[in-house]
Scaffold this motif. Structure first.
Motif, mmCIF file in Angstrom:
data_model
loop_
_atom_site.group_PDB
_atom_site.id
_atom_site.type_symbol
_atom_site.label_atom_id
_atom_site.label_comp_id
_atom_site.label_asym_id
_atom_site.label_seq_id
_atom_site.Cartn_x
_atom_site.Cartn_y
_atom_site.Cartn_z
ATOM 1 N N LEU A 279 0.844 -1.192 0.000
ATOM 2 C CA LEU A 279 0.000 0.000 0.000
ATOM 3 C C LEU A 279 0.880 1.243 0.000
ATOM 4 N N THR A 280 0.565 2.202 -0.874
ATOM 5 C CA THR A 280 1.334 3.442 -0.934
ATOM 6 C C THR A 280 0.581 4.557 -0.223
ATOM 7 N N ARG A 281 1.313 5.602 0.112
ATOM 8 C CA ARG A 281 0.727 6.764 0.780
ATOM 9 C C ARG A 281 -0.429 7.351 -0.024
ATOM 10 N N ASP A 282 -0.226 7.566 -1.316
ATOM 11 C CA ASP A 282 -1.241 8.252 -2.120
ATOM 12 C C ASP A 282 -2.440 7.356 -2.412
ATOM 13 N N GLU A 283 -2.230 6.052 -2.459
ATOM 14 C CA GLU A 283 -3.377 5.141 -2.571
ATOM 15 C C GLU A 283 -4.231 5.224 -1.312
ATOM 16 N N PHE A 284 -3.582 5.312 -0.168
ATOM 17 C CA PHE A 284 -4.329 5.412 1.090
ATOM 18 C C PHE A 284 -5.132 6.713 1.135
ATOM 19 N N VAL A 285 -4.556 7.782 0.621
ATOM 20 C CA VAL A 285 -5.285 9.057 0.525
ATOM 21 C C VAL A 285 -6.527 8.869 -0.341
ATOM 22 N N GLU A 286 -6.379 8.173 -1.466
ATOM 23 C CA GLU A 286 -7.521 7.951 -2.368
ATOM 24 C C GLU A 286 -8.589 7.078 -1.716
ATOM 25 N N MET A 287 -8.196 6.250 -0.761
ATOM 26 C CA MET A 287 -9.169 5.427 -0.040
ATOM 27 C C MET A 287 -9.893 6.248 1.043
ATOM 28 N N LEU A 288 -9.164 7.170 1.659
ATOM 29 C CA LEU A 288 -9.739 7.923 2.774
ATOM 30 C C LEU A 288 -10.668 9.053 2.336
ATOM 31 N N LYS A 289 -10.323 9.745 1.262
ATOM 32 C CA LYS A 289 -11.117 10.911 0.859
ATOM 33 C C LYS A 289 -12.602 10.598 0.676
ATOM 34 N N PRO A 290 -12.966 9.470 0.035
ATOM 35 C CA PRO A 290 -14.396 9.193 -0.139
ATOM 36 C C PRO A 290 -15.142 8.976 1.171
ATOM 37 N N VAL A 291 -14.422 8.618 2.249
ATOM 38 C CA VAL A 291 -15.099 8.384 3.525
ATOM 39 C C VAL A 291 -15.729 9.676 4.036
ATOM 40 N N LYS A 292 -15.173 10.816 3.655
ATOM 41 C CA LYS A 292 -15.752 12.101 4.096
ATOM 42 C C LYS A 292 -17.173 12.261 3.573
ATOM 43 N N SER A 293 -17.414 11.786 2.349
ATOM 44 C CA SER A 293 -18.779 11.866 1.807
ATOM 45 C C SER A 293 -19.723 10.970 2.597
ATOM 46 N N LEU A 294 -19.222 9.799 3.014
ATOM 47 C CA LEU A 294 -20.062 8.896 3.808
ATOM 48 C C LEU A 294 -20.386 9.518 5.162
ATOM 49 N N ILE A 295 -19.422 10.197 5.756
ATOM 50 C CA ILE A 295 -19.668 10.874 7.039
ATOM 51 C C ILE A 295 -20.776 11.913 6.876
ATOM 52 N N SER A 296 -20.771 12.593 5.741
ATOM 53 C CA SER A 296 -21.771 13.640 5.485
ATOM 54 C C SER A 296 -23.120 13.076 5.059
ATOM 55 N N GLY A 297 -23.199 11.742 4.878
ATOM 56 C CA GLY A 297 -24.468 11.115 4.550
ATOM 57 C C GLY A 297 -24.760 10.971 3.084
ATOM 58 N N VAL A 298 -23.726 11.115 2.240
ATOM 59 C CA VAL A 298 -23.890 10.948 0.802
ATOM 60 C C VAL A 298 -22.846 9.948 0.326
ATOM 61 N N PRO A 299 -23.203 8.896 -0.378
ATOM 62 C CA PRO A 299 -24.563 8.517 -0.801
ATOM 63 C C PRO A 299 -25.279 7.709 0.277
ATOM 64 N N GLN A 300 -26.479 7.227 -0.066
ATOM 65 C CA GLN A 300 -27.226 6.365 0.845
ATOM 66 C C GLN A 300 -26.411 5.101 1.096
ATOM 67 N N LEU A 301 -26.452 4.614 2.339
ATOM 68 C CA LEU A 301 -25.636 3.454 2.713
ATOM 69 C C LEU A 301 -26.466 2.171 2.687
ATOM 70 N N PRO A 302 -25.798 1.031 2.445
ATOM 71 C CA PRO A 302 -26.539 -0.230 2.353
ATOM 72 C C PRO A 302 -27.002 -0.738 3.708
ATOM 73 N N GLN A 303 -28.020 -1.577 3.672
ATOM 74 C CA GLN A 303 -28.531 -2.225 4.873
ATOM 75 C C GLN A 303 -27.875 -3.597 5.015
ATOM 76 N N ILE A 304 -27.530 -3.938 6.252
ATOM 77 C CA ILE A 304 -27.020 -5.269 6.567
ATOM 78 C C ILE A 304 -28.032 -5.947 7.471
ATOM 79 N N THR A 305 -28.545 -7.130 7.086
ATOM 80 C CA THR A 305 -29.560 -7.796 7.892
ATOM 81 C C THR A 305 -29.179 -9.248 8.108
#
Length: 403
Positions: A279-305
């Motif tokens: 794993l490289t530093r910049d790949e990890f950045v690319e993995m983390l940035k989208p999590v900010k959208s999830l924190i803000s509630g976009v997009p809708q998240l899946p259900q686990i049942t």
């Protein structure tokens, strides 16, 4: 607004599973008993939304995988200086070999020439052995090599006193020229090349200490961000992720270069044979940035049942495809549960949850591509499993779960 206590209770079983990554250390990734313990923790029904807390908790377990690339990058200058020193020792070996051949059999310089040749030969062999290990050689191996070269260099400098400062009558002009060249090389090694290696080593040690402190701070910030999501503190979670991203920018490492996706994507069978990639530093950045959208509630998240009467140890093969619902997408025949069952042993329910959580930010932020497949491959390393043999194939199919 949802009651925070009910949210925490819903998330607790899943977080027990995810925490096994950290509690058990790196070895827990490969231990089937840890995966089994994770599934045994929950006998009551589990129904809830995945949140950004889940990928955050998983991703913080990947932080120390960045160290491999960091150490390699930091060590580059030290390695270059070490190679320069070794090149001078190689030249010394050639000169001493040539001098020995030019000297008369009974010359007083023969022992000195032989001694220098032997020392240079050892230094040369030491460097050849290190280079055979490639740039992935362990830090301990590199350090042992550096200590050996320092000892050899010191012995070469001491051996220089046996070389005469005035020409012997018994040797030829050509041999005397070689003696002068040897003295010059030894002086360069003493005053230029060995000091450069020592300075580079001190610099790399300092940089590595700083990088390790930075990695600790990144891991702590991601843990805090995960907890903040569970506690409903969105602003604090975003702040902690931003802090982690800022700290990542401080780490050494070249920018990642993702090759364009080929016209005909490689088959999964070919992917299965790809060697493991760090794993490289910049790949990890690319993995983390989208999590900010999830924190803000976009997009809708899946259900686990999971149904109340289900056995928590039930293999994934017996889980209904409806138990993972990705909104606004069409799941192909080879869905998440089938991918986990086939390619990520031991195929337990919580692995399905973990894989979904690890992939979620990447599915949401990136379209199907070679780049997303590589990021999914990295994310899968955070999910406890028995082995990594089929991770590339799993990533190949998981990249195709959503368009």
């Amino acid at each position: 607004m949802k009651d925070q206590r009910s949210i925490s209770a819903t998330l607790q079983p899943r977080r027990h599973f995810i925490s096994s990554v950290i509690v058990g250390g790196a070895a827990s990734f490969l231990a089937p008993q840890v995966i089994a313990r994770a599934t045994e923790m929950n006998d009551e029904p589990c129904r809830g939304e995945l949140t950004a807390a889940d990928p955050l908790y998983l991703y913080q377990g990947l932080v120390w995988q960045l160290q491999t690339g960091i150490v390699t990058d930091i060590r580059n200058e030290e390695r270059r200086e070490s190679e320069n020193l070794s090149d001078k020792i190689e030249e010394l070996y050639k000169l001493s070999t040539e001098l020995k051949a030019k000297l008369p059999q009974r010359s007083a310089l023969q022992p000195a020439a032989e001694h220098l040749k032997s020392l240079a030969y050892i230094g040369r062999a030491n460097e050849i052995a290190l280079r055979a290990g490639g740039r992935s050689a362990a830090r301990e191996v590199v350090r042992a090599h550096a200590r050996s070269q320092r000892v050899i260099t010191a012995e070469i400098v001491k051996a220089a006193v046996d070389l005469p400062s005035h020409p012997e009558i018994t040797i030829s002009d050509e041999a005397w020229s070689l003696v002068q060249q040897l003295i010059q090389k030894i002086d360069e090694i003493k005053t230029v090349y060995q000091p450069a290696v020592d300075q580079a080593r001190q610099k790399s040690d300092k940089l590595l200490q700083d990088a390790n402190r930075t990695l600790f701070s990144i891991q702590r910030s991601l843990l805090k961000a995960s907890s903040s999501v569970v506690n409903g503190n969105q602003a604090e979670a975003l702040s902690q992720v931003d802090f982690a991203l800022a700290q990542l920018a401080k780490l050494p490492g070249p920018a990642v270069s993702t090759p364009p996706a080929p016209a005909d994507p490689p088959s999964p069978d070919v992917d299965a044979n790809r060697e493991e990639k760090a794993l490289t530093r910049d790949e990890f950045v690319e993995m983390l940035k989208p999590v900010k959208s999830l924190i803000s509630g976009v997009p809708q998240l899946p259900q686990i049942t999971r149904r109340q009467n289900d056995n928590p140890m039930r293999p994934v093969a017996f889980i209904s495809p409806a138990e993972i619902v990705l909104p606004n997408t069409t799941i192909p025949a080879l869905g998440v549960r089938e991918i986990v069952r086939t390619y990520i042993p031991s195929g337990t329910w919580w692995q399905v949850v973990g894989v979904t959580a690890a992939c979620l930010p990447l599915w949401a932020a990136y379209s199907q591509s070679e780049k997303r497949k590589e990021l999914i491959y990295n994310a899968l390393k955070a999910v406890p499993r028995e082995n990594s043999k089929m991770l590339w194939t799993a990533a190949y199919w998981l990249d195709r779960v959503t368009g």
